[in-house]
Design a protein around this motif. Structure first.
Motif, PDB file in Angstrom:
ATOM      1  N   ARG A  22      68.897  47.094  16.467  1.00 41.20           N
ATOM      2  CA  ARG A  22      68.706  46.560  15.045  1.00 41.20           C
ATOM      3  C   ARG A  22      67.441  47.621  14.519  1.00 41.20           C
ATOM      4  O   ARG A  22      67.652  48.120  13.339  1.00 41.20           O
ATOM      5  CB  ARG A  22      68.402  45.282  15.272  1.00 41.20           C
ATOM      6  CG  ARG A  22      69.560  44.289  15.311  1.00 41.20           C
ATOM      7  CD  ARG A  22      69.313  42.772  15.078  1.00 41.20           C
ATOM      8  NE  ARG A  22      67.984  42.345  15.806  1.00 41.20           N
ATOM      9  CZ  ARG A  22      67.960  41.629  16.896  1.00 41.20           C
ATOM     10  NH1 ARG A  22      69.297  41.631  17.425  1.00 41.20           N
ATOM     11  NH2 ARG A  22      66.837  41.382  17.475  1.00 41.20           N
ATOM     12  N   SER A  26      68.081  49.986  11.465  1.00 43.26           N
ATOM     13  CA  SER A  26      66.993  49.643  10.098  1.00 43.26           C
ATOM     14  C   SER A  26      66.161  50.496   9.754  1.00 43.26           C
ATOM     15  O   SER A  26      65.869  50.734   8.451  1.00 43.26           O
ATOM     16  CB  SER A  26      66.583  48.392  10.321  1.00 43.26           C
ATOM     17  OG  SER A  26      65.471  48.266  11.444  1.00 43.26           O
ATOM     18  N   ILE A  50      73.469  44.975  11.658  1.00 39.86           N
ATOM     19  CA  ILE A  50      73.938  46.225  11.553  1.00 39.86           C
ATOM     20  C   ILE A  50      75.492  46.576  11.829  1.00 39.86           C
ATOM     21  O   ILE A  50      75.645  47.761  11.770  1.00 39.86           O
ATOM     22  CB  ILE A  50      72.964  47.128  12.680  1.00 39.86           C
ATOM     23  CG1 ILE A  50      73.356  46.624  14.114  1.00 39.86           C
ATOM     24  CG2 ILE A  50      71.517  46.948  12.425  1.00 39.86           C
ATOM     25  CD1 ILE A  50      72.760  47.451  15.225  1.00 39.86           C
TER      26      ILE A  50
END
Ligand code: NAD
Length: 357
Positions: A22, A26, A50
């Motif tokens: 993640r 991100s 995601i």
């Protein structure tokens, strides 16, 4: 896709691996290949934030399947491997050590074999920056007295449980592949993690969810065992740094500087829940605490000296234990969609969960 740094993450559907995936997606600049066998501990729901990213790929693969790993390396040509896939629950390792030898020792050996051949065939530039990052635990260092001592990177290995012995063995193999064959590696040994998406058999989620269900909150022995707790997102940030900037062949200890006894952890959760979601029975959740027979070989204390990662890579935890535990409780209160199906499944009885636990 060009220009992105490609990372093959093993165990990316687990607690820490999913936090790593993640994070990398991100913050951007990464392409993530998540290789995970989806054992009882793997959960694709943890990747929901995601899963639609064009930079994220999932492959259901066993790390013991060297042919499949070689194929993934050929297809995706990663710049680094972050190896987290493991059997990770100490209690399970006492009941059934064979799976720990298979995945943690043999699986790591297979990963190293495949990575070495892949690395040898890379062009000079890519070969120079490649890293095999092995994610390990402070449990390899064994037992500390309650009142003294701290683990540094030079502390001799003295594992106590089948879990920590298997992780120690895998650390040794990773170092051997560096010393013998020149594979560029970094190692990190981290203390107890906690936070969102933690499998509900582990101590902190177990206590939160048992409290809400009016069930006993089991604590081994007298609850005196001390662990150094680190918020999982701080760990994921440290892992990215070690993978990108750690010196070839080095190991880094990672810890939260937050030593707490198990009893303190459980009482903190009870007190916060008393405020956030008071029991309908009108009692404090502390009244549900139940002391149970200690497990064999239970290390008294772990404590991490994180000076090296702080001074070399500039990493320090950003979340205090009080902030992290409060955020974790909020997350479990708000995300029953994630944990309810797991609580319903029968995962080898009602395990107690301590430490990692
Ligand atoms: P976890 O049990 O939550 O996740 C492990 C993941 O590995 C799961 O997704 C599982 O499906 C996958 N996996 C297991 N066997 C596999 C196999 N044979 N092939 C492919 N995938 C397989 O574990 P975690 O708590 O996220 O820990 C991740 C790593 O970090 C482990 O190596 C562990 O030793 C280490 N570690 C954990 C902690 C902690 O507090 N949880 C602390 C320090 C280090």
């Amino acid at each position: 896709m060009t220009g992105k740094f490609t990372v093959l993450v093993t165990g990316g559907a687990g607690f820490i691996g999913s936090a790593v995936c993640r994070r990398l997606i991100s913050i951007g600049g990464y392409r993530v290949i998540n290789l995970d066998q989806l054992t009882y501990a793997g959960n694709r729901a943890s990747l929901r934030p995601i899963e639609n990213s064009p930079d994220y790929v999932f492959s259901k693969t066993n790390i013991c399947n060297e042919t499949a790993i070689r194929e993934l390396l050929r297809t995706y040509r990663p710049d680094a491997i972050m190896h987290l896939a493991a059997e990770s629950h100490v209690d399970r390792s006492i009941d059934g050590p064979a799976a720990f030898v298979e995945t943690n020792v043999i699986g790591t050996f297979r990963m190293l074999n495949a990575a070495l051949d892949y690395w040898r065939k890379l062009d000079d530039e890519k070969r120079g920056r490649f890293r095999f990052h092995h994610i390990s635990t402070d449990e390899v260092f064994g037992d500390l007295p309650f009142d003294s001592g701290i683990f540094t990177e030079n502390t001799p290995y003295a594992p106590s449980s089948p879990y920590s012995a298997s992780k120690a063995a895998s650390d040794h193999f990773v170092r051997a592949w560096h010393e013998t064959y020149g594979l560029p590696i970094v190692l990190s040994n981290c203390s107890n993690n906690y936070g969102p998406y933690h499998f509900p058999e582990k101590l902190i989620p177990l206590v939160i969810l048992n409290a809400l269900d009016d069930k006993p909150l089991p604590i081994y022995g007298k609850g005196e065992n001390v662990r150094d707790w680190l918020f999982v997102e701080d760990h994921a940030r440290a892992l990215e740094l070690v993978m990108r900037e750690g010196r070839n062949g080095q190991s880094y200890n990672i810890g939260g500087g937050s030593e707490r006894t198990n009893l303190q952890v459980v009482e903190t959760i009870c007190d916060l829940l008393d405020k956030k979601r008071p029991s309908l029975l009108g009692n404090s959740y502390r009244s549900q605490i139940a002391f149970v027979v200690d497990r064999p070989g239970h290390d008294r204390r772990y404590a991490i000296d994180a000076t090296k990662i702080r001074s070399e890579l500039g990493w320090t935890p950003t979340v205090t234990f009080e902030e992290g535990i409060s955020a974790t409780i909020d997350w479990y209160l708000e995300n029953s969609w994630w944990w309810q199906p797991l609580r319903k499944q029968r995962y080898a009885g009602e395990r107690l969960g301590t430490a990692k636990g």
